[in-house]
Design a protein around this motif. Structure first.
Motif, PDB file in Angstrom:
ATOM      1  N   GLY A  18     -31.314 -12.703 -85.262  1.00 45.84           N
ATOM      2  CA  GLY A  18     -32.655 -12.498 -84.732  1.00 45.84           C
ATOM      3  C   GLY A  18     -32.964 -13.560 -83.699  1.00 45.84           C
ATOM      4  N   LEU A  19     -33.906 -14.457 -84.056  1.00 43.10           N
ATOM      5  CA  LEU A  19     -34.286 -15.530 -83.143  1.00 43.10           C
ATOM      6  C   LEU A  19     -33.497 -16.809 -83.398  1.00 43.10           C
ATOM      7  N   TRP A  20     -32.718 -16.819 -84.474  1.00 44.41           N
ATOM      8  CA  TRP A  20     -31.915 -17.993 -84.805  1.00 44.41           C
ATOM      9  C   TRP A  20     -30.467 -17.581 -84.995  1.00 44.41           C
ATOM     10  N   PRO A  21     -29.500 -18.427 -84.595  1.00 46.21           N
ATOM     11  CA  PRO A  21     -28.084 -18.075 -84.738  1.00 46.21           C
ATOM     12  C   PRO A  21     -27.681 -17.917 -86.205  1.00 46.21           C
ATOM     13  N   GLU A  22     -26.767 -17.018 -86.457  1.00 45.58           N
ATOM     14  CA  GLU A  22     -26.176 -16.822 -87.772  1.00 45.58           C
ATOM     15  C   GLU A  22     -24.692 -17.198 -87.697  1.00 45.58           C
ATOM     16  N   LEU A  78     -44.554 -14.257 -74.804  1.00 38.11           N
ATOM     17  CA  LEU A  78     -43.668 -13.890 -75.916  1.00 38.11           C
ATOM     18  C   LEU A  78     -42.711 -12.775 -75.528  1.00 38.11           C
ATOM     19  N   SER A  79     -43.181 -11.844 -74.707  1.00 38.23           N
ATOM     20  CA  SER A  79     -42.311 -10.736 -74.285  1.00 38.23           C
ATOM     21  C   SER A  79     -41.136 -11.235 -73.445  1.00 38.23           C
ATOM     22  N   CYS A  80     -41.301 -12.407 -72.806  1.00 45.27           N
ATOM     23  CA  CYS A  80     -40.200 -13.012 -72.047  1.00 45.27           C
ATOM     24  C   CYS A  80     -39.350 -13.930 -72.919  1.00 45.27           C
ATOM     25  N   LEU A  81     -39.997 -14.705 -73.797  1.00 47.94           N
ATOM     26  CA  LEU A  81     -39.278 -15.707 -74.581  1.00 47.94           C
ATOM     27  C   LEU A  81     -38.456 -15.091 -75.715  1.00 47.94           C
ATOM     28  N   ILE A  82     -38.999 -14.079 -76.389  1.00 50.45           N
ATOM     29  CA  ILE A  82     -38.307 -13.513 -77.554  1.00 50.45           C
ATOM     30  C   ILE A  82     -36.946 -12.909 -77.174  1.00 50.45           C
ATOM     31  N   PRO A  83     -36.857 -12.073 -76.133  1.00 51.87           N
ATOM     32  CA  PRO A  83     -35.517 -11.582 -75.749  1.00 51.87           C
ATOM     33  C   PRO A  83     -34.573 -12.709 -75.340  1.00 51.87           C
ATOM     34  N   LEU A  84     -35.097 -13.731 -74.639  1.00 54.57           N
ATOM     35  CA  LEU A  84     -34.251 -14.851 -74.231  1.00 54.57           C
ATOM     36  C   LEU A  84     -33.728 -15.614 -75.439  1.00 54.57           C
ATOM     37  N   MET A  85     -34.610 -15.855 -76.415  1.00 52.94           N
ATOM     38  CA  MET A  85     -34.179 -16.543 -77.635  1.00 52.94           C
ATOM     39  C   MET A  85     -33.146 -15.720 -78.396  1.00 52.94           C
ATOM     40  N   ASN A  86     -33.309 -14.409 -78.391  1.00 50.37           N
ATOM     41  CA  ASN A  86     -32.342 -13.546 -79.061  1.00 50.37           C
ATOM     42  C   ASN A  86     -30.978 -13.612 -78.388  1.00 50.37           C
ATOM     43  N   VAL A  87     -30.967 -13.628 -77.053  1.00 52.65           N
ATOM     44  CA  VAL A  87     -29.705 -13.721 -76.324  1.00 52.65           C
ATOM     45  C   VAL A  87     -29.014 -15.055 -76.611  1.00 52.65           C
ATOM     46  N   VAL A 112     -15.132 -14.199 -81.629  1.00 50.92           N
ATOM     47  CA  VAL A 112     -15.710 -13.793 -80.347  1.00 50.92           C
ATOM     48  C   VAL A 112     -15.583 -12.285 -80.182  1.00 50.92           C
ATOM     49  N   SER A 113     -16.687 -11.645 -79.858  1.00 52.07           N
ATOM     50  CA  SER A 113     -16.692 -10.227 -79.533  1.00 52.07           C
ATOM     51  C   SER A 113     -17.322 -10.060 -78.162  1.00 52.07           C
ATOM     52  N   ASN A 114     -17.251  -8.868 -77.623  1.00 50.09           N
ATOM     53  CA  ASN A 114     -17.841  -8.624 -76.303  1.00 50.09           C
ATOM     54  C   ASN A 114     -19.337  -8.864 -76.307  1.00 50.09           C
ATOM     55  N   ARG A 115     -19.978  -8.619 -77.455  1.00 46.73           N
ATOM     56  CA  ARG A 115     -21.432  -8.737 -77.494  1.00 46.73           C
ATOM     57  C   ARG A 115     -21.887 -10.189 -77.412  1.00 46.73           C
ATOM     58  N   ASN A 116     -21.312 -11.074 -78.227  1.00 49.33           N
ATOM     59  CA  ASN A 116     -21.738 -12.472 -78.120  1.00 49.33           C
ATOM     60  C   ASN A 116     -21.129 -13.157 -76.901  1.00 49.33           C
ATOM     61  N   LEU A 117     -20.015 -12.635 -76.386  1.00 50.58           N
ATOM     62  CA  LEU A 117     -19.469 -13.161 -75.133  1.00 50.58           C
ATOM     63  C   LEU A 117     -20.401 -12.826 -73.967  1.00 50.58           C
ATOM     64  N   ASN A 118     -20.931 -11.610 -73.958  1.00 55.47           N
ATOM     65  CA  ASN A 118     -21.879 -11.223 -72.909  1.00 55.47           C
ATOM     66  C   ASN A 118     -23.148 -12.069 -72.973  1.00 55.47           C
ATOM     67  N   ALA A 119     -23.602 -12.367 -74.193  1.00 53.41           N
ATOM     68  CA  ALA A 119     -24.782 -13.224 -74.344  1.00 53.41           C
ATOM     69  C   ALA A 119     -24.501 -14.623 -73.801  1.00 53.41           C
ATOM     70  N   ALA A 120     -23.296 -15.149 -74.064  1.00 51.02           N
ATOM     71  CA  ALA A 120     -22.929 -16.465 -73.533  1.00 51.02           C
ATOM     72  C   ALA A 120     -22.850 -16.440 -72.015  1.00 51.02           C
ATOM     73  N   LYS A 121     -22.399 -15.329 -71.437  1.00 50.86           N
ATOM     74  CA  LYS A 121     -22.359 -15.191 -69.975  1.00 50.86           C
ATOM     75  C   LYS A 121     -23.753 -15.349 -69.389  1.00 50.86           C
ATOM     76  N   ILE A 122     -24.728 -14.690 -70.010  1.00 52.26           N
ATOM     77  CA  ILE A 122     -26.103 -14.746 -69.507  1.00 52.26           C
ATOM     78  C   ILE A 122     -26.629 -16.169 -69.554  1.00 52.26           C
ATOM     79  N   VAL A 123     -26.369 -16.876 -70.662  1.00 52.04           N
ATOM     80  CA  VAL A 123     -26.858 -18.249 -70.806  1.00 52.04           C
ATOM     81  C   VAL A 123     -26.211 -19.152 -69.768  1.00 52.04           C
ATOM     82  N   VAL A 124     -24.887 -19.017 -69.588  1.00 56.28           N
ATOM     83  CA  VAL A 124     -24.181 -19.832 -68.596  1.00 56.28           C
ATOM     84  C   VAL A 124     -24.727 -19.567 -67.197  1.00 56.28           C
ATOM     85  N   ALA A 125     -25.092 -18.320 -66.919  1.00 57.43           N
ATOM     86  CA  ALA A 125     -25.564 -17.949 -65.587  1.00 57.43           C
ATOM     87  C   ALA A 125     -26.929 -18.538 -65.266  1.00 57.43           C
ATOM     88  N   ILE A 126     -27.807 -18.667 -66.275  1.00 60.28           N
ATOM     89  CA  ILE A 126     -29.175 -19.099 -65.988  1.00 60.28           C
ATOM     90  C   ILE A 126     -29.360 -20.615 -66.073  1.00 60.28           C
TER      91      ILE A 126
END
Length: 295
Positions: free
Chosen positions: A47-51, A21-30, A256-270
């Motif tokens: 939180g764990l689901w998109p708004e 859970l400590s690995c999955l919860i941050p990933l789901m949040n991103v 689009v803001s820097n915060r959700n853009l950065n989250a999208a960067k992480i997802v694209v990278a992995i």
């Protein structure tokens, strides 16, 4: 006889679940942040689901010609680095796996390799060497400095040393030369260790963005990780573009803001690594264990 489920097993399960859970919860949040609007992200509703679900962050990244150019550069870099790494690893590990009686200079080469692994030249000397060779703004500047991963060489060397000597002796009696012994006996037997170092090479080459910042000065030559690291939302530019846009286009731009853009960067990278890893993970543990226990 089946072991009873006791307090020890219960504690182990609890610890494993908590770690998972400590690995999955941050990933789901991103992931949720990347699919949420900038307004929802700014108000900390996610939180764990998109708004206010939206693909705006991904559209900004993907609807960009430079993104696909950088993706191709990274794909080429990963492929060439993998080929070069495997060739250098295998051709170094094979002679180093022999005893001093067979390869008299083994200790000298091992001492040089261990010294180079522990004490690197540093960033400035590395940059000067790359510049002197005329590799600045070339994809080869991202590949050649890491052509010989010494840790991987040692891992494969230890795996080679675990191969029964009787196989090599039988091949020598049949008239096989060292190259045939390497390609027909050692490499097929050592697939777990080669898959392990291949995974190291792929992950290292794909995730590296710092090399692009040092050796590449033109944005069009950036590898993917360096390019998406440089992406940001320019508020002034957004306001300048707002004049001639429709309401729908403006909403998409402002979502689009820097915060959700950065989250999208992480997802694209992995994502590419998540696609590759399942094909190599079955060899990973075996390659690490066998390659680490030998002298």
């Amino acid at each position: 006889m089946k072991e009873k489920f006791g307090i020890r097993q219960f504690i182990i399960y609890v610890v494993v679940i908590l770690l998972t859970l400590s690995c999955l919860i941050p990933l789901m949040n991103v992931i949720s942040l990347s699919f949420s609007s900038s307004q929802a992200v700014a108000s900390n509703k996610v939180g764990l689901w998109p708004e206010e679900f939206t693909f705006a962050a991904y559209e900004k990244i993907i609807n960009d010609a430079q993104f696909w150019r950088s993706f191709g550069i990274s794909a080429f870099r990963v492929a060439m680095a993998l080929i070069i790494n495997l060739f250098m690893i295998v051709t170094l590990a094979y002679p180093l796996s022999k005893s001093v009686k067979v390869f008299r200079s083994r200790k000298v080469f091992m001492n040089i390799m261990v010294f180079a692994m522990l004490f690197s030249g540093g960033m400035i000397p590395s940059y000067l060497v790359v510049r002197y060779l005329g590799l600045i703004n070339s994809v080869w500047a991202l590949i050649l400095p890491g052509a010989v991963p010494i840790g991987s060489v040692i891992l494969v060397m230890n795996f080679f040393r675990s191969v029964p000597k009787s196989l090599e002796e039988s091949a020598l009696l049949d008239g096989a030369n060292p190259w045939q012994i390497l390609t027909r006996i050692y490499i097929p037997i050592s697939l777990p260790s080669l898959a392990t170092v291949s995974l190291f090479s792929i992950v290292g080459s794909w995730n590296d963005f710092f090399g692009g910042l040092i050796y590449i000065t033109k944005v069009e030559n950036y590898p993917l990780m360096t390019y998406i690291q440089s992406l940001s939302v320019n508020i002034a530019e957004t306001l300048q573009k707002a004049g001639g846009m429709s309401t729908q286009q403006l909403q998409a731009l402002l979502s689009v803001s820097n915060r959700n853009l950065n989250a999208a960067k992480i997802v694209v990278a992995i994502v590419p690594l998540l696609v590759i890893y399942p094909f190599l993970q079955k060899y990973f543990v075996q390659g690490i264990v066998v390659g680490a226990v030998k002298e």
